[in-house]
Design a protein around this motif. Structure first.
Motif, mmCIF file in Angstrom:
data_model
loop_
_atom_site.group_PDB
_atom_site.id
_atom_site.type_symbol
_atom_site.label_atom_id
_atom_site.label_comp_id
_atom_site.label_asym_id
_atom_site.label_seq_id
_atom_site.Cartn_x
_atom_site.Cartn_y
_atom_site.Cartn_z
ATOM 1 N N PRO A 30 8.027 19.642 -23.138
ATOM 2 C CA PRO A 30 7.968 20.845 -22.476
ATOM 3 C C PRO A 30 9.355 20.797 -21.720
ATOM 4 C CG PRO A 30 6.302 19.642 -21.325
ATOM 5 C CD PRO A 30 6.458 18.949 -22.863
ATOM 6 N N LEU A 31 9.916 19.643 -21.334
ATOM 7 C CA LEU A 31 11.055 19.756 -20.414
ATOM 8 C C LEU A 31 10.958 20.457 -18.947
ATOM 9 C CD1 LEU A 31 14.046 20.150 -22.957
ATOM 10 C CD2 LEU A 31 12.895 18.181 -22.162
ATOM 11 N N SER A 32 9.647 20.714 -18.821
ATOM 12 C CA SER A 32 9.321 21.278 -17.238
ATOM 13 C C SER A 32 9.372 20.264 -16.047
ATOM 14 C CB SER A 32 7.986 22.039 -17.387
ATOM 15 O OG SER A 32 6.960 21.164 -17.865
ATOM 16 N N SER A 33 8.968 18.962 -16.579
ATOM 17 C CA SER A 33 8.992 17.812 -15.414
ATOM 18 C C SER A 33 8.660 16.566 -16.323
ATOM 19 C CB SER A 33 7.902 17.859 -14.619
ATOM 20 O OG SER A 33 6.679 17.641 -15.185
ATOM 21 N N ILE A 34 9.236 15.419 -15.941
ATOM 22 C CA ILE A 34 9.084 14.123 -16.713
ATOM 23 C C ILE A 34 7.457 13.953 -16.832
ATOM 24 C CG2 ILE A 34 9.367 11.568 -16.419
ATOM 25 C CD1 ILE A 34 12.061 11.928 -15.837
ATOM 26 N N GLY A 88 10.614 1.479 -10.476
ATOM 27 C CA GLY A 88 11.235 1.538 -9.131
ATOM 28 C C GLY A 88 12.612 2.093 -9.196
ATOM 29 N N GLU A 89 13.140 2.365 -10.382
ATOM 30 C CA GLU A 89 14.733 3.029 -10.874
ATOM 31 C C GLU A 89 14.422 4.296 -10.913
ATOM 32 O OE1 GLU A 89 16.879 -0.915 -12.817
ATOM 33 O OE2 GLU A 89 16.038 0.775 -14.123
ATOM 34 N N THR A 90 15.540 5.002 -10.314
ATOM 35 C CA THR A 90 15.663 6.453 -10.755
ATOM 36 C C THR A 90 16.104 6.634 -12.131
ATOM 37 O OG1 THR A 90 17.723 6.743 -9.602
ATOM 38 C CG2 THR A 90 15.718 6.975 -8.299
ATOM 39 N N CYS A 91 16.106 8.048 -12.551
ATOM 40 C CA CYS A 91 16.379 8.088 -13.902
ATOM 41 C C CYS A 91 17.670 7.726 -14.398
ATOM 42 C CB CYS A 91 16.100 9.685 -13.929
ATOM 43 S SG CYS A 91 15.779 9.992 -15.761
ATOM 44 N N PRO A 92 18.688 8.348 -13.766
ATOM 45 C CA PRO A 92 19.942 7.567 -13.960
ATOM 46 C C PRO A 92 20.536 7.060 -12.679
ATOM 47 C CG PRO A 92 20.398 10.027 -13.789
ATOM 48 C CD PRO A 92 19.084 9.652 -13.660
ATOM 49 N N ASP A 93 20.415 5.847 -12.598
ATOM 50 C CA ASP A 93 21.125 5.067 -11.375
ATOM 51 C C ASP A 93 22.488 5.134 -11.698
ATOM 52 O OD1 ASP A 93 19.009 4.776 -9.516
ATOM 53 O OD2 ASP A 93 18.581 3.075 -10.304
ATOM 54 N N VAL A 94 23.269 6.221 -11.863
ATOM 55 C CA VAL A 94 24.591 6.081 -12.182
ATOM 56 C C VAL A 94 25.349 6.936 -11.217
ATOM 57 C CG1 VAL A 94 24.159 5.780 -14.556
ATOM 58 C CG2 VAL A 94 24.058 8.190 -13.690
ATOM 59 N N GLU A 98 28.610 11.474 -12.948
ATOM 60 C CA GLU A 98 27.692 11.438 -14.374
ATOM 61 C C GLU A 98 26.679 12.320 -14.556
ATOM 62 O OE1 GLU A 98 28.724 9.493 -17.227
ATOM 63 O OE2 GLU A 98 30.625 8.546 -16.331
ATOM 64 N N ALA A 99 25.721 12.330 -13.246
ATOM 65 C CA ALA A 99 24.496 12.953 -13.207
ATOM 66 C C ALA A 99 24.522 14.048 -13.521
ATOM 67 C CB ALA A 99 23.703 12.674 -11.915
ATOM 68 N N ARG A 100 25.798 15.023 -12.757
ATOM 69 C CA ARG A 100 26.178 16.330 -13.141
ATOM 70 C C ARG A 100 26.431 16.768 -14.394
ATOM 71 N NH1 ARG A 100 29.276 15.865 -8.419
ATOM 72 N NH2 ARG A 100 31.117 16.507 -9.511
ATOM 73 N N ALA A 111 15.378 19.929 -12.479
ATOM 74 C CA ALA A 111 16.447 19.253 -11.854
ATOM 75 C C ALA A 111 15.800 17.989 -11.359
ATOM 76 C CB ALA A 111 17.000 20.010 -10.703
ATOM 77 N N ALA A 112 14.516 17.959 -10.987
ATOM 78 C CA ALA A 112 13.759 16.723 -10.372
ATOM 79 C C ALA A 112 13.764 15.351 -11.289
ATOM 80 C CB ALA A 112 12.336 17.156 -10.207
ATOM 81 N N ARG A 113 13.906 15.421 -12.453
ATOM 82 C CA ARG A 113 14.124 14.572 -13.483
ATOM 83 C C ARG A 113 15.043 13.389 -13.044
ATOM 84 N NH1 ARG A 113 13.154 15.380 -18.757
ATOM 85 N NH2 ARG A 113 12.094 17.124 -18.336
ATOM 86 N N PHE A 114 16.176 13.925 -12.524
ATOM 87 C CA PHE A 114 17.145 13.081 -12.234
ATOM 88 C C PHE A 114 16.968 12.153 -10.996
ATOM 89 C CE2 PHE A 114 19.296 16.511 -14.522
ATOM 90 C CZ PHE A 114 20.151 15.609 -15.447
ATOM 91 N N GLY A 115 15.914 12.468 -10.097
ATOM 92 C CA GLY A 115 15.347 11.620 -9.038
ATOM 93 C C GLY A 115 13.991 10.972 -9.335
ATOM 94 N N PHE A 116 13.687 11.098 -10.757
ATOM 95 C CA PHE A 116 12.232 10.608 -10.929
ATOM 96 C C PHE A 116 12.533 8.939 -10.817
ATOM 97 C CE2 PHE A 116 9.647 8.609 -14.200
ATOM 98 C CZ PHE A 116 8.534 9.087 -13.805
ATOM 99 N N VAL A 117 11.138 8.608 -10.192
ATOM 100 C CA VAL A 117 11.286 6.995 -9.864
ATOM 101 C C VAL A 117 10.333 6.402 -11.083
ATOM 102 C CG1 VAL A 117 10.513 5.151 -8.273
ATOM 103 C CG2 VAL A 117 11.701 7.223 -7.554
ATOM 104 N N SER A 118 10.757 5.520 -11.859
ATOM 105 C CA SER A 118 10.072 4.857 -12.888
ATOM 106 C C SER A 118 8.962 4.130 -12.554
ATOM 107 C CB SER A 118 10.958 4.143 -13.794
ATOM 108 O OG SER A 118 10.305 3.647 -15.004
ATOM 109 N N GLY A 119 7.774 4.326 -13.213
ATOM 110 C CA GLY A 119 6.633 3.273 -12.974
ATOM 111 C C GLY A 119 6.946 2.247 -13.716
ATOM 112 N N PRO A 120 5.579 1.218 -14.014
ATOM 113 C CA PRO A 120 5.662 0.036 -14.945
ATOM 114 C C PRO A 120 6.211 0.603 -16.241
ATOM 115 C CG PRO A 120 3.734 0.385 -13.641
ATOM 116 C CD PRO A 120 4.299 1.820 -13.562
ATOM 117 N N PRO A 121 7.379 -0.130 -16.699
ATOM 118 C CA PRO A 121 8.006 -0.034 -18.120
ATOM 119 C C PRO A 121 7.041 -0.443 -19.196
ATOM 120 C CG PRO A 121 9.233 -1.604 -16.826
ATOM 121 C CD PRO A 121 8.077 -1.345 -15.984
ATOM 122 N N ALA A 122 6.859 0.281 -20.092
ATOM 123 C CA ALA A 122 6.240 -0.185 -21.343
ATOM 124 C C ALA A 122 7.113 -1.081 -22.075
ATOM 125 C CB ALA A 122 6.257 1.153 -22.323
#
Length: 185
Positions: A30-34, A88-94, A98-100, A111-122
């Motif tokens: 849906p691209l409404s949120s991560i 613990g990483e944000t979506c792009p730690d760049v 680059e993020a823009r 826009a919140a996806r750029f600040g999304f903090v990852s949970g445990p990675p698969a």
């Protein structure tokens, strides 16, 4: 990748997989949120039930990193020029510039996806492969290589020379070289 290009890529890639005997499913996020994207992908994974290989491109890597966590039916993950964040990483730690750029070319999304903090990675739980696009202008290839190399031992990575952001599109159209180095990592 524009909606039209995504659709055209799927039109070319899905039949190749289906003709090889695979059940191929393209999840419409849906691209409404991560969180919404993750819920949609996880719901499809749960419905499939059978062993599944999950592929993510660009921000789709973030989504599969979250959606496949603790999913028993996932047999492998494939990141194609994609983000593969650690916990613990944000979506792009760049770089902010680059993020823009990523925000501008990603298409309609929150826009919140750029600040999304990852949970445990698969990728810590499942067999994982990573395709690095050497000419990617959105995710720096050095960042792609870093994400590919930090995975657990026994994983593979392929460096694809002359391939840009639209790796899948370029590959099916014959615009990429074959992977230069499938390296176990």
């Amino acid at each position: 990748m524009s909606s039209q290009r995504r659709l055209e890529t799927r039109r070319q890639v899905l039949p190749i997989l289906q003709d090889a005997g695979h059940r191929a499913v393209a999840v419409q996020q849906p691209l409404s949120s991560i969180a919404d994207d993750v819920a949609k992908v996880r719901g499809v994974l749960d419905e499939l039930g059978t062993p599944v290989v999950v592929v993510g491109h660009s921000f789709g890597g973030v989504v599969i990193t979250q959606a496949a966590h603790n999913a028993a039916n996932v047999s492998a993950l494939v990141y194609v020029a994609a983000f593969a964040p650690d916990e613990g990483e944000t979506c792009p730690d760049v770089d902010p510039v680059e993020a823009r750029v990523m925000a501008a070319v990603q298409g309609p999304s929150d826009a919140a996806r750029f600040g999304f903090v990852s949970g445990p990675p698969a990728w810590r739980e499942h067999r994982t492969h990573y395709v690095v696009a050497e000419n990617d202008q959105i995710i720096p290839p050095d960042l792609e290589r870093f994400m590919a190399e930090r995975r657990r031992p026994g994983r593979s990575a392929a460096i694809v020379p002359r391939c840009d952001r639209c790796t899948i599109w370029s590959a099916v159209r014959g615009g990429c070289s074959r992977p230069a180095s499938p390296a176990a990592g």
